[in-house]
Design a protein around this motif. Sequence first.
Motif, PDB file in Angstrom:
ATOM      1  N   PHE A  94       0.856  -1.185   0.000  1.00 10.07           N
ATOM      2  CA  PHE A  94       0.000   0.000   0.000  1.00 10.07           C
ATOM      3  C   PHE A  94       0.891   1.234   0.000  1.00 10.07           C
ATOM      4  O   PHE A  94       1.872   1.291   0.730  1.00 10.07           O
ATOM      5  N   ALA A  95       0.517   2.210  -0.821  1.00  6.57           N
ATOM      6  CA  ALA A  95       1.183   3.511  -0.800  1.00  6.57           C
ATOM      7  C   ALA A  95       0.267   4.463  -0.046  1.00  6.57           C
ATOM      8  O   ALA A  95      -0.912   4.586  -0.354  1.00  6.57           O
ATOM      9  N   PHE A  96       0.793   5.116   0.953  1.00  7.40           N
ATOM     10  CA  PHE A  96      -0.005   5.998   1.786  1.00  7.40           C
ATOM     11  C   PHE A  96       0.176   7.441   1.352  1.00  7.40           C
ATOM     12  O   PHE A  96       1.291   7.862   1.026  1.00  7.40           O
ATOM     13  N   PRO A  97      -0.915   8.223   1.349  1.00  2.00           N
ATOM     14  CA  PRO A  97      -0.810   9.613   0.893  1.00  2.00           C
ATOM     15  C   PRO A  97      -0.116  10.506   1.919  1.00  2.00           C
ATOM     16  O   PRO A  97      -0.249  10.314   3.122  1.00  2.00           O
ATOM     17  N   TYR A  98       0.645  11.461   1.396  1.00  5.28           N
ATOM     18  CA  TYR A  98       1.205  12.522   2.236  1.00  5.28           C
ATOM     19  C   TYR A  98       0.087  13.521   2.520  1.00  5.28           C
ATOM     20  O   TYR A  98      -0.772  13.771   1.685  1.00  5.28           O
ATOM     21  N   ARG A  99       0.106  14.124   3.673  1.00  7.21           N
ATOM     22  CA  ARG A  99      -0.856  15.172   4.016  1.00  7.21           C
ATOM     23  C   ARG A  99      -0.227  16.520   3.652  1.00  7.21           C
ATOM     24  O   ARG A  99       0.472  17.129   4.447  1.00  7.21           O
ATOM     25  N   LEU A 100      -0.458  16.953   2.419  1.00 10.55           N
ATOM     26  CA  LEU A 100       0.152  18.185   1.930  1.00 10.55           C
ATOM     27  C   LEU A 100      -0.708  19.418   2.182  1.00 10.55           C
ATOM     28  O   LEU A 100      -0.246  20.539   2.033  1.00 10.55           O
ATOM     29  N   ASN A 101      -1.988  19.205   2.513  1.00  7.81           N
ATOM     30  CA  ASN A 101      -2.935  20.297   2.751  1.00  7.81           C
ATOM     31  C   ASN A 101      -3.053  21.234   1.550  1.00  7.81           C
ATOM     32  O   ASN A 101      -3.164  22.448   1.703  1.00  7.81           O
ATOM     33  N   LEU A 102      -2.996  20.664   0.354  1.00  9.29           N
ATOM     34  CA  LEU A 102      -3.161  21.432  -0.870  1.00  9.29           C
ATOM     35  C   LEU A 102      -4.473  21.121  -1.582  1.00  9.29           C
ATOM     36  O   LEU A 102      -4.736  21.654  -2.650  1.00  9.29           O
TER      37      LEU A 102
END
Length: 101
Positions: free
Chosen positions: A20-28
């Motif tokens: 699984f690839a987990f998303p970064y929380r970039l807040n964009l």
Amino acid sequence: MFLLDGLEANMDSASREDYFAFPYRLNLDDQLFKYGVRINPDLVEDRTSGRYPIVVGNADGRPQIMQLDWPFFPLVNHYAEHPITRNLDASMTKFVSSIDT
């Protein structure tokens, strides 16, 4: 032009079936939504892909390495008619996500 790394993906474990690839929380997300774009938290696989060196065996104590097609490195080679993309050859991407407009 935005060049974002939206998913945490690495080559060490990407070949496993339960990867699984987990998303970064970039807040964009809100800002991109204002521009009419959403980056999906998925990985694109393609048959037309770049190659990656993989050790396939040993001979006389030396590793035997082959360049194998890696479906998570899609080649992008169909561009719109635009001055920026005119005369571009294929571009290899690594761990890209799809987008919605």
